[in-house]
Design a protein around this motif. Structure first.
Motif, mmCIF file in Angstrom:
data_model
loop_
_atom_site.group_PDB
_atom_site.id
_atom_site.type_symbol
_atom_site.label_atom_id
_atom_site.label_comp_id
_atom_site.label_asym_id
_atom_site.label_seq_id
_atom_site.Cartn_x
_atom_site.Cartn_y
_atom_site.Cartn_z
ATOM 1 N N ASN A 140 0.888 -1.226 0.060
ATOM 2 C CA ASN A 140 -0.023 0.078 0.076
ATOM 3 C C ASN A 140 0.709 1.476 0.088
ATOM 4 O OD1 ASN A 140 -2.765 0.732 0.263
ATOM 5 N ND2 ASN A 140 -1.648 2.225 1.808
ATOM 6 N N TRP A 141 1.925 1.124 0.787
ATOM 7 C CA TRP A 141 2.849 2.419 0.831
ATOM 8 C C TRP A 141 3.422 2.562 -0.400
ATOM 9 C CZ3 TRP A 141 8.257 1.817 0.172
ATOM 10 C CH2 TRP A 141 8.905 3.033 0.203
ATOM 11 N N LYS A 142 3.786 1.612 -1.110
ATOM 12 C CA LYS A 142 4.631 1.587 -2.358
ATOM 13 C C LYS A 142 3.665 2.323 -3.485
ATOM 14 C CE LYS A 142 7.794 -2.163 -2.376
ATOM 15 N NZ LYS A 142 7.617 -3.530 -2.441
ATOM 16 N N ARG A 189 12.323 6.116 2.202
ATOM 17 C CA ARG A 189 11.166 6.783 2.968
ATOM 18 C C ARG A 189 11.456 8.496 3.049
ATOM 19 N NH1 ARG A 189 6.803 3.042 4.985
ATOM 20 N NH2 ARG A 189 5.685 5.205 4.986
ATOM 21 N N SER A 190 12.509 8.967 2.748
ATOM 22 C CA SER A 190 12.652 10.222 2.761
ATOM 23 C C SER A 190 11.541 11.163 2.248
ATOM 24 C CB SER A 190 13.838 10.701 1.884
ATOM 25 O OG SER A 190 13.820 10.625 0.759
ATOM 26 N N CYS A 191 11.508 12.390 2.699
ATOM 27 C CA CYS A 191 10.334 13.284 2.199
ATOM 28 C C CYS A 191 10.338 13.415 0.841
ATOM 29 C CB CYS A 191 10.770 14.619 2.830
ATOM 30 S SG CYS A 191 9.421 15.869 2.607
ATOM 31 N N GLU A 208 9.597 26.717 -1.874
ATOM 32 C CA GLU A 208 8.657 27.675 -0.753
ATOM 33 C C GLU A 208 9.440 28.498 -0.048
ATOM 34 O OE1 GLU A 208 5.014 25.624 0.705
ATOM 35 O OE2 GLU A 208 5.415 24.077 -0.230
ATOM 36 N N LEU A 209 10.351 27.599 0.669
ATOM 37 C CA LEU A 209 11.194 28.269 1.681
ATOM 38 C C LEU A 209 12.039 29.410 1.091
ATOM 39 C CD1 LEU A 209 12.734 25.259 3.830
ATOM 40 C CD2 LEU A 209 10.928 26.870 4.450
ATOM 41 N N PHE A 210 12.681 29.202 -0.062
ATOM 42 C CA PHE A 210 13.324 30.280 -0.747
ATOM 43 C C PHE A 210 12.479 31.628 -1.162
ATOM 44 C CE2 PHE A 210 15.273 32.415 -4.513
ATOM 45 C CZ PHE A 210 16.500 32.698 -4.180
HETATM 46 C C1 HEM Z 1 10.684 22.007 5.649
HETATM 47 C C2 HEM Z 1 9.701 21.410 4.927
HETATM 48 C C3 HEM Z 1 9.760 19.828 5.321
HETATM 49 C C4 HEM Z 1 10.719 18.949 6.091
HETATM 50 C C5 HEM Z 1 11.655 19.287 6.773
HETATM 51 C C6 HEM Z 1 10.279 17.520 5.968
HETATM 52 C C7 HEM Z 1 10.603 16.443 6.555
HETATM 53 C C8 HEM Z 1 10.337 15.207 6.339
HETATM 54 C C9 HEM Z 1 10.786 14.148 7.079
HETATM 55 C C10 HEM Z 1 11.924 14.132 8.168
HETATM 56 C C11 HEM Z 1 10.205 12.992 6.819
HETATM 57 C C12 HEM Z 1 10.339 11.490 7.432
HETATM 58 C C13 HEM Z 1 11.205 10.831 6.465
HETATM 59 C C14 HEM Z 1 11.718 9.349 6.925
HETATM 60 O O1 HEM Z 1 10.655 8.697 7.235
HETATM 61 O O2 HEM Z 1 12.482 8.849 6.962
HETATM 62 C C15 HEM Z 1 9.121 13.416 6.000
HETATM 63 C C16 HEM Z 1 8.270 12.555 5.247
HETATM 64 C C17 HEM Z 1 7.407 12.981 4.354
HETATM 65 N N1 HEM Z 1 7.185 14.151 3.846
HETATM 66 FE FE1 HEM Z 1 8.171 15.801 4.280
HETATM 67 N N2 HEM Z 1 9.132 17.654 4.939
HETATM 68 C C18 HEM Z 1 9.103 18.808 4.712
HETATM 69 C C19 HEM Z 1 7.954 19.130 3.785
HETATM 70 C C20 HEM Z 1 7.144 18.480 3.214
HETATM 71 C C21 HEM Z 1 6.022 18.819 2.100
HETATM 72 C C22 HEM Z 1 5.899 20.242 1.588
HETATM 73 C C23 HEM Z 1 5.445 17.676 1.777
HETATM 74 C C24 HEM Z 1 4.241 17.873 0.953
HETATM 75 C C25 HEM Z 1 4.044 17.396 -0.188
HETATM 76 C C26 HEM Z 1 5.983 16.744 2.386
HETATM 77 C C27 HEM Z 1 5.460 15.295 2.557
HETATM 78 C C28 HEM Z 1 5.825 14.254 3.058
HETATM 79 C C29 HEM Z 1 5.337 13.011 3.141
HETATM 80 C C30 HEM Z 1 4.086 12.647 2.226
HETATM 81 C C31 HEM Z 1 6.169 11.998 3.870
HETATM 82 C C32 HEM Z 1 6.246 10.575 4.008
HETATM 83 C C33 HEM Z 1 6.929 10.023 3.044
HETATM 84 C C34 HEM Z 1 6.882 8.313 3.121
HETATM 85 O O3 HEM Z 1 6.562 7.649 4.287
HETATM 86 O O4 HEM Z 1 7.081 7.565 2.070
HETATM 87 N N3 HEM Z 1 6.898 17.098 3.278
HETATM 88 N N4 HEM Z 1 9.266 14.743 5.661
#
Ligand code: HEM
Length: 463
Positions: free
Chosen positions: A96-98, A407-409, A418-420
């Protein structure tokens, strides 16, 4: 009455018997725990106690600080059984995650991530935010909801092709639910709940409150976001929800593109896309207030490279100082200190130690972002961490605020854009100061994400 000798136990006494059984149980657990970790050859760490593991050494308000010990394993406790949600993306796993991850990445790209379309959306949103900040005429105000709302509008435009005004009750309600849940999930009570769910269920209302909020969020999303299926035009897909609904129509039997997955995915993207970026932006303004000389240097680079024009992503390459400041804001802000929890899908050999399949792993982002081998002044706000001696921007491999690996973001490039754009636009238009008499407190607030404590700022118009 039978005589007992000093130093011996009377096992016919019920109290002594019960206490003895409990003691034996603890001793057995203690040795079982030790045997288990020696069997698995886990990395070294403090010796866990029976039942509570290492909970006694954990700072419940700042768990990542206790956990930030090189090559050590902290056993949270023998009864650890965290909440697992199988739908959506953030807390989903296996197939499901994939499927959801693949779909999300391609939909984010199709509907603007990394492209000019979304750059224009962000620039347009900057106009609204600048206008709002300007309306305070330099008087103190709390920027929390305004920045939340501006950033939320970017992810909402990808999800729904829609923009909310900052006062819209729908948006305000969504923001309230997300913020409250993130605060509750990161609270000391929640750490205890995750450690002892069966005990805490009886004495804490936290799980009920979080579940109630999640439920409210889902109902709300179904009403406001996903009910748009009536307007769906297969040949004119305008947003991520449209793309999902088209996949849903084609999938038979329905395995992945279900209504449950749609609701959780939209909720995950809304929360992740809004909270993290807006928390970083709030840190950015507070840090500029704390270090006015750095704020001035950023403003003079903006004057030199952009002038009075609208900031665009292409400007970033010519702005090494501003780029370094934004990186340092993310490093120093360390807003997701404990990262999201993971589990090994197979036995993993890690630097000669064995992490068995299924073990829960918390890969602390603090350990890289505050690594003294990579950052000379890890505990200080020091943009020079990302500059060479000639003032050129330098990348650092330990800069991992978005985590690493599979699993990174997924929103990394959107967040960077957005930040910039938000940061340069605000710095171009205002000089930020603390309200008269107020001091800047950089202590992070309690919560799943580490944002600044409640505070007010003054935005003095520059142009
Ligand atoms: C400064 C902004 C952001 C930071 C610092 C950040 C940081 C992170 C971190 C640390 C994770 C966890 C990664 C892991 O499990 O190893 C993550 C996952 C995730 N982030 Fe972000 N994020 C940011 C912005 C966003 C934005 C704008 C979105 C929307 C599109 C987003 C969507 C997600 C999603 C959906 C996950 C889960 C990914 C997965 O489990 O496959 N993030 N984020």
């Amino acid at each position: 009455m039978r005589e007992t000798f000093p130093g011996t136990m009377d096992l016919s006494d019920p109290t002594t018997l019960v206490l003895s059984v409990i003691l034996c149980f603890f001793v057995a657990l203690f040795f079982y725990g030790r045997k288990r970790s020696s069997k698995y050859n886990l990395p070294p760490g403090p010796r866990p106690l029976p039942i509570i593991g290492n909970l006694h050494i954990l700072d419940l308000k700042k768990p990542h600080q206790t956990l930030h010990q090189e090559m050590s394993v902290i056993i949270l406790c023998a009864l650890f059984s965290p909440l697992v949600i199988s739908t959506g993306i953030m807390f989903a796993y296996d197939d499901n995650w994939k499927m959801m991850r693949r779909f999300t990445l391609s939909a984010l790209r199709d509907f603007g991530m990394g492209k000019e379309t979304i750059e224009n959306k962000i620039t347009e949103e900057c106009d609204f935010l600048v206008e709002k900040f300007r309306s305070y005429n330099g008087e103190p105000f709390d920027n929390f909801i305004l920045i939340n709302a501006a950033v939320a509008n970017i992810i909402v435009s990808i999800l729904l092709s829609h923009r909310f005004t900052y006062e819209d009750p729908t948006l305000v309600k969504l923001l309230k639910i997300v913020n409250e849940n993130l605060r509750l999930i990161g609270s000391p009570m929640a750490v205890l709940y995750n450690a002892f769910p069966s005990i805490m269920r009886w004495c804490s209302r936290i799980q009920k409150k979080v579940a109630k909020n999640i439920n409210e969020m889902y109902v709300f999303i179904q009403e406001t976001f996903t009910s748009r299926r009536k307007e769906l035009d297969v040949n004119d897909q305008r947003n991520l929800i449209d793309a999902f609904l088209v996949k849903q129509q084609k999938e038979s039997p329905q395995l992945y593109f279900t209504n449950e997955n749609l609701t959780t995915l939209v909720s995950d993207l809304f929360a992740a896309g809004m909270e993290t970026t807006s928390t970083t932006l709030r840190w950015s303004l507070l840090l500029m207030i704390k270090y006015p000389e750095i704020q001035r240097k950023v403003q003079s680079e903006i004057e030199k490279v952009i002038g009075a024009a609208e900031p665009q992503v292409i400007h970033r390459k010519q702005m090494p100082y501003t780029d370094a400041v934004i990186h340092e804001i993310q490093r120093f802000g360390n807003i997701v200190p404990t990262n999201l929890p993971h589990a090994t899908t197979q036995d993993v050999n890690f630097r000669g130690y064995l992490l068995p399949k299924g073990i829960h792993v918390i890969a602390l982002l603090t350990s890289v972002l505050y690594d003294k081998d990579h950052f000379v002044k890890p505990d200080e706000f020091y943009p020079e961490h990302f500059l060479d001696s000639s003032g050129n921007f330098v990348r650092k491999e330990a800069f991992l605020p978005f985590s690493a690996g599979k699993r990174s973001c997924v929103g990394e490039s959107l967040a960077k854009m957005e930040l910039f754009l938000f940061f340069t636009r605000l710095m171009q238009n205002f000089t930020f100061q603390a309200p008269p008499g107020a001091t800047v407190d950089l202590t992070p607030a309690l919560g799943f994400t580490a944002g600044p404590l409640p505070h007010k700022i003054c935005a003095l118009p520059r142009v």
